[in-house]
Design a protein around this motif. Sequence first.
Motif, PDB file in Angstrom:
ATOM      1  N   GLY A 173       0.823  -1.206   0.000  1.00 45.82           N
ATOM      2  CA  GLY A 173       0.000   0.000   0.000  1.00 45.82           C
ATOM      3  C   GLY A 173       0.856   1.254   0.000  1.00 45.82           C
ATOM      4  N   ILE A 174       1.932   1.230   0.771  1.00 42.44           N
ATOM      5  CA  ILE A 174       2.859   2.365   0.802  1.00 42.44           C
ATOM      6  C   ILE A 174       3.535   2.539  -0.555  1.00 42.44           C
ATOM      7  CG2 ILE A 174       5.037   3.190   1.795  1.00 42.44           C
ATOM      8  CD1 ILE A 174       4.137   1.899   4.457  1.00 42.44           C
ATOM      9  N   GLN A 175       3.886   1.421  -1.193  1.00 42.36           N
ATOM     10  CA  GLN A 175       4.489   1.508  -2.524  1.00 42.36           C
ATOM     11  C   GLN A 175       3.530   2.135  -3.530  1.00 42.36           C
ATOM     12  OE1 GLN A 175       6.561  -2.090  -3.952  1.00 42.36           O
ATOM     13  NE2 GLN A 175       6.534  -2.831  -1.837  1.00 42.36           N
ATOM     14  N   VAL A 176       2.244   1.826  -3.394  1.00 45.18           N
ATOM     15  CA  VAL A 176       1.242   2.425  -4.280  1.00 45.18           C
ATOM     16  C   VAL A 176       1.195   3.940  -4.072  1.00 45.18           C
ATOM     17  CG1 VAL A 176      -1.244   2.648  -4.699  1.00 45.18           C
ATOM     18  CG2 VAL A 176      -0.198   0.383  -4.568  1.00 45.18           C
ATOM     19  N   ILE A 177       1.169   4.359  -2.810  1.00 43.36           N
ATOM     20  CA  ILE A 177       1.137   5.792  -2.502  1.00 43.36           C
ATOM     21  C   ILE A 177       2.337   6.502  -3.131  1.00 43.36           C
ATOM     22  CG2 ILE A 177       1.232   7.529  -0.673  1.00 43.36           C
ATOM     23  CD1 ILE A 177      -0.075   5.433   1.184  1.00 43.36           C
ATOM     24  N   LEU A 178       3.526   5.958  -2.896  1.00 41.29           N
ATOM     25  CA  LEU A 178       4.744   6.594  -3.398  1.00 41.29           C
ATOM     26  C   LEU A 178       4.789   6.595  -4.921  1.00 41.29           C
ATOM     27  CD1 LEU A 178       7.362   5.151  -0.869  1.00 41.29           C
ATOM     28  CD2 LEU A 178       6.369   7.449  -0.912  1.00 41.29           C
ATOM     29  N   SER A 179       4.358   5.499  -5.528  1.00 36.58           N
ATOM     30  CA  SER A 179       4.387   5.418  -6.992  1.00 36.58           C
ATOM     31  C   SER A 179       3.463   6.451  -7.619  1.00 36.58           C
ATOM     32  CB  SER A 179       3.986   4.010  -7.448  1.00 36.58           C
ATOM     33  OG  SER A 179       4.931   3.048  -7.021  1.00 36.58           O
ATOM     34  N   ILE A 180       2.286   6.642  -7.027  1.00 36.88           N
ATOM     35  CA  ILE A 180       1.340   7.625  -7.562  1.00 36.88           C
ATOM     36  C   ILE A 180       1.870   9.038  -7.358  1.00 36.88           C
ATOM     37  CG2 ILE A 180      -0.976   8.598  -7.301  1.00 36.88           C
ATOM     38  CD1 ILE A 180      -1.942   5.761  -6.618  1.00 36.88           C
ATOM     39  N   LEU A 181       2.416   9.305  -6.179  1.00 34.38           N
ATOM     40  CA  LEU A 181       2.974  10.633  -5.918  1.00 34.38           C
ATOM     41  C   LEU A 181       4.124  10.956  -6.867  1.00 34.38           C
ATOM     42  CD1 LEU A 181       2.987  10.732  -2.009  1.00 34.38           C
ATOM     43  CD2 LEU A 181       1.724  12.280  -3.524  1.00 34.38           C
ATOM     44  N   GLN A 182       4.897   9.939  -7.227  1.00 38.03           N
ATOM     45  CA  GLN A 182       6.043  10.131  -8.115  1.00 38.03           C
ATOM     46  C   GLN A 182       5.665  10.046  -9.590  1.00 38.03           C
ATOM     47  OE1 GLN A 182       8.546   6.974  -6.687  1.00 38.03           O
ATOM     48  NE2 GLN A 182       8.988   7.991  -4.731  1.00 38.03           N
ATOM     49  N   GLY A 183       4.403   9.721  -9.855  1.00 36.26           N
ATOM     50  CA  GLY A 183       3.968   9.590 -11.240  1.00 36.26           C
ATOM     51  C   GLY A 183       4.486   8.343 -11.918  1.00 36.26           C
ATOM     52  N   ASN A 184       4.918   7.372 -11.130  1.00 33.30           N
ATOM     53  CA  ASN A 184       5.440   6.114 -11.672  1.00 33.30           C
ATOM     54  C   ASN A 184       4.285   5.114 -11.767  1.00 33.30           C
ATOM     55  OD1 ASN A 184       6.860   3.844 -12.417  1.00 33.30           O
ATOM     56  ND2 ASN A 184       8.401   4.005 -10.792  1.00 33.30           N
ATOM     57  N   TYR A 185       3.440   5.307 -12.761  1.00 37.02           N
ATOM     58  CA  TYR A 185       2.208   4.532 -12.836  1.00 37.02           C
ATOM     59  C   TYR A 185       2.434   3.096 -13.288  1.00 37.02           C
ATOM     60  CZ  TYR A 185       0.214   9.128 -12.204  1.00 37.02           C
ATOM     61  OH  TYR A 185      -0.092  10.371 -11.696  1.00 37.02           O
ATOM     62  N   GLN A 186       3.503   2.851 -14.022  1.00 41.44           N
ATOM     63  CA  GLN A 186       3.802   1.468 -14.393  1.00 41.44           C
ATOM     64  C   GLN A 186       4.115   0.637 -13.149  1.00 41.44           C
ATOM     65  OE1 GLN A 186       6.934   1.585 -17.364  1.00 41.44           O
ATOM     66  NE2 GLN A 186       5.431   1.608 -19.034  1.00 41.44           N
ATOM     67  N   ASN A 187       4.903   1.203 -12.255  1.00 38.20           N
ATOM     68  CA  ASN A 187       5.212   0.491 -11.019  1.00 38.20           C
ATOM     69  C   ASN A 187       3.965   0.356 -10.152  1.00 38.20           C
ATOM     70  OD1 ASN A 187       7.296  -0.654  -9.134  1.00 38.20           O
ATOM     71  ND2 ASN A 187       6.493   0.976  -7.826  1.00 38.20           N
ATOM     72  N   GLU A 188       3.144   1.394 -10.133  1.00 35.64           N
ATOM     73  CA  GLU A 188       1.911   1.348  -9.343  1.00 35.64           C
ATOM     74  C   GLU A 188       1.011   0.208  -9.811  1.00 35.64           C
ATOM     75  OE1 GLU A 188      -2.348   2.210  -8.800  1.00 35.64           O
ATOM     76  OE2 GLU A 188      -1.302   2.904 -10.593  1.00 35.64           O
ATOM     77  N   ILE A 189       0.934   0.005 -11.117  1.00 39.04           N
ATOM     78  CA  ILE A 189       0.122  -1.084 -11.662  1.00 39.04           C
ATOM     79  C   ILE A 189       0.717  -2.435 -11.284  1.00 39.04           C
ATOM     80  CG2 ILE A 189      -0.598  -2.215 -13.808  1.00 39.04           C
ATOM     81  CD1 ILE A 189      -0.877   0.616 -15.012  1.00 39.04           C
ATOM     82  N   ARG A 190       2.041  -2.541 -11.361  1.00 38.99           N
ATOM     83  CA  ARG A 190       2.695  -3.804 -10.986  1.00 38.99           C
ATOM     84  C   ARG A 190       2.438  -4.132  -9.517  1.00 38.99           C
ATOM     85  NH1 ARG A 190       6.951  -1.902 -14.454  1.00 38.99           N
ATOM     86  NH2 ARG A 190       7.987  -0.936 -12.667  1.00 38.99           N
ATOM     87  N   VAL A 191       2.542  -3.125  -8.668  1.00 34.30           N
ATOM     88  CA  VAL A 191       2.312  -3.345  -7.239  1.00 34.30           C
ATOM     89  C   VAL A 191       0.857  -3.723  -6.985  1.00 34.30           C
ATOM     90  CG1 VAL A 191       2.309  -2.281  -4.955  1.00 34.30           C
ATOM     91  CG2 VAL A 191       4.178  -1.802  -6.544  1.00 34.30           C
ATOM     92  N   PHE A 192      -0.055  -3.064  -7.679  1.00 33.68           N
ATOM     93  CA  PHE A 192      -1.466  -3.375  -7.480  1.00 33.68           C
ATOM     94  C   PHE A 192      -1.781  -4.812  -7.893  1.00 33.68           C
ATOM     95  CE2 PHE A 192      -5.942  -3.373  -8.970  1.00 33.68           C
ATOM     96  CZ  PHE A 192      -6.538  -3.184  -7.734  1.00 33.68           C
ATOM     97  N   ASP A 193      -1.145  -5.290  -8.948  1.00 34.24           N
ATOM     98  CA  ASP A 193      -1.325  -6.692  -9.338  1.00 34.24           C
ATOM     99  C   ASP A 193      -0.922  -7.621  -8.193  1.00 34.24           C
ATOM    100  OD1 ASP A 193      -2.281  -6.093 -11.850  1.00 34.24           O
ATOM    101  OD2 ASP A 193      -0.336  -6.321 -12.854  1.00 34.24           O
ATOM    102  N   ARG A 194       0.179  -7.282  -7.528  1.00 32.31           N
ATOM    103  CA  ARG A 194       0.644  -8.091  -6.397  1.00 32.31           C
ATOM    104  C   ARG A 194      -0.319  -7.979  -5.217  1.00 32.31           C
ATOM    105  NH1 ARG A 194       5.955  -5.343  -5.377  1.00 32.31           N
ATOM    106  NH2 ARG A 194       5.953  -6.632  -3.496  1.00 32.31           N
ATOM    107  N   ILE A 195      -0.889  -6.804  -5.021  1.00 31.55           N
ATOM    108  CA  ILE A 195      -1.858  -6.629  -3.936  1.00 31.55           C
ATOM    109  C   ILE A 195      -3.086  -7.503  -4.175  1.00 31.55           C
ATOM    110  CG2 ILE A 195      -3.480  -5.008  -2.877  1.00 31.55           C
ATOM    111  CD1 ILE A 195      -1.403  -2.829  -3.182  1.00 31.55           C
ATOM    112  N   GLN A 196      -3.531  -7.578  -5.411  1.00 34.27           N
ATOM    113  CA  GLN A 196      -4.686  -8.421  -5.714  1.00 34.27           C
ATOM    114  C   GLN A 196      -4.382  -9.891  -5.444  1.00 34.27           C
ATOM    115  OE1 GLN A 196      -5.598  -6.899  -9.806  1.00 34.27           O
ATOM    116  NE2 GLN A 196      -7.628  -6.566  -8.940  1.00 34.27           N
ATOM    117  N   ASP A 197      -3.177 -10.322  -5.809  1.00 29.82           N
ATOM    118  CA  ASP A 197      -2.782 -11.704  -5.516  1.00 29.82           C
ATOM    119  C   ASP A 197      -2.778 -11.942  -4.004  1.00 29.82           C
ATOM    120  OD1 ASP A 197      -2.462 -12.247  -8.205  1.00 29.82           O
ATOM    121  OD2 ASP A 197      -0.298 -11.890  -8.196  1.00 29.82           O
TER     122      ASP A 197
END
Length: 208
Positions: free
Chosen positions: A148-172
Amino acid sequence: MTNNIPFEFIPQNVTFEQMNAIITFRNIWLELSMWMRSFVHSFIDDHPRLAAVSDRLYVGVPLKFYNALIVFYGNQIAEEYLNRISRLILIFWRLVDARKRGDQEAVNRITVELYETADQGADFLASINDYWDASVWRDLFTQLINMGIQVILSILQGNYQNEIRVFDRIQDLAVVMADYMARGILLGGLNHPASMMSPVEASTATIQ
């Protein structure tokens, strides 16, 4: 830890309502992950949907946990978990706010509080079901918070590719958490069938 509930763990005398509650756990945990992500996006972007998303995350998801758990544990325990998961969500909310404001002191303090609250929730779950291990729940919640923290940081940094990758892991992870919760309930019901509420009791206690 498997993502599937072994068939042999399903009690022979489980009711339709109880089985329906078990099936919903995956949906609830997946909804939690989805609305957490949507909340972070909405909060950081000051999106007009923020109020609606916040209501679904802070009110809607905990109520779904309550309605699923009350079938097996009754009102008191279900309400206690509702309060605990609501508190966890609220602290996560405060963390997003602190990150957005760039208040590192608040971030550090709230992050510690978030992990401590999750650990307390893990201990609570272990206390109500012999087939739930506190250390397993702590590890699962820790992973959820970390991502969840990685999602926050990725969105704040505009790193949406990483945010999507992290979200996939969160769903798993959400599926794993759901199946661990359901499996423990199934095994607990096998050995303590009296702890399960009747369909009539469950239907009258469920919050709409």
